[in-house]
Design an enzyme around this catalytic site. Structure first.
Site, mmCIF file in Angstrom:
data_model
loop_
_atom_site.group_PDB
_atom_site.id
_atom_site.type_symbol
_atom_site.label_atom_id
_atom_site.label_comp_id
_atom_site.label_asym_id
_atom_site.label_seq_id
_atom_site.Cartn_x
_atom_site.Cartn_y
_atom_site.Cartn_z
ATOM 1 N N ARG A 159 0.704 -20.108 -10.492
ATOM 2 C CA ARG A 159 1.319 -20.357 -9.178
ATOM 3 C C ARG A 159 2.201 -21.579 -9.282
ATOM 4 N NH1 ARG A 159 2.598 -21.803 -4.513
ATOM 5 N NH2 ARG A 159 1.742 -21.037 -2.573
ATOM 6 N N GLU B 293 4.580 -13.942 1.839
ATOM 7 C CA GLU B 293 3.701 -13.058 1.064
ATOM 8 C C GLU B 293 4.262 -11.642 0.940
ATOM 9 O OE1 GLU B 293 1.246 -14.196 -0.573
ATOM 10 O OE2 GLU B 293 1.055 -16.148 0.380
ATOM 11 N N ARG C 250 -5.860 -19.421 -10.461
ATOM 12 C CA ARG C 250 -4.504 -19.403 -11.011
ATOM 13 C C ARG C 250 -4.159 -20.780 -11.568
ATOM 14 N NH1 ARG C 250 -1.526 -17.403 -5.618
ATOM 15 N NH2 ARG C 250 -2.699 -19.221 -4.949
#
Length: 125
Positions: free
Chosen positions: A37, A45, A92
Site C-alpha cells: 500500500r 475504492e 500489506r
C-alpha cells in the site's frame, strides 16, 4: 505543488523490486515484497469488500487505478521504501514508491495529478 512529508533518512528499509500488477489506485503487488500500500495517500475504492459484494466503485476510483497502471505497468522496476511502520493492520507492506530509472515519486505524482488525496496514517506521518 504537491507536498508529502518524507525523510529518506528515516526510511527503515529500501529495496529494489518489480511491479507484478496494480490492485487499485493505491495498492500494488510487487514481485518480491507482495501486496504493498502506498504511504501518505488515499484513493477511492474499487476492490474493497463493498465492491467485492457488488457495490459500484467509488467515484474516480477507476480513474485512479488506471493512472497507477499507466505509471507502473507490469514489470516496472521500482525502489520501495518503508517508514516507521512497515505493514498495516491488513498485513500489506507500506511503501513509498519510486519508479526506476527516472525516480518519479509515484505517491506524490498521484496526488499532484488529482488521482489521490494526501492522507497520513499514524505512525507514518
Amino acid at each position: 505543488a504537491c507536498i508529502i512529508a518524507f525523510s529518506p533518512h528515516l526510511a527503515a528499509i529500501a529495496t529494489t523490486d518489480f511491479v507484478d500488477r496494480v490492485v487499485d489506485g493505491d495498492t500494488i503487488i510487487a514481485r518480491s515484497l507482495g501486496r504493498a500500500r502506498l504511504i501518505g495517500i488515499n484513493t477511492p475504492e474499487t476492490v474493497a469488500p463493498a465492491q467485492q459484494q457488488g457495490a459500484p466503485p467509488q467515484c474516480f476510483g477507476p480513474e485512479a487505478s488506471r493512472r497507477l497502471k499507466e505509471l507502473l505497468p507490469a514489470g516496472t522496476r521500482v525502489r520501495l521504501e518503508t517508514d516507521v511502520a512497515p505493514t498495516d493492520k491488513y498485513g500489506r507492506s507500506l511503501v513509498y514508491v519510486y519508479r526506476e530509472p527516472d525516480y518519479l515519486f509515484i505517491n506524490g505524482a498521484l496526488v499532484e495529478g488529482g488521482f489521490a488525496r494526501a492522507k497520513s496514517y499514524k505512525p507514518n506521518v
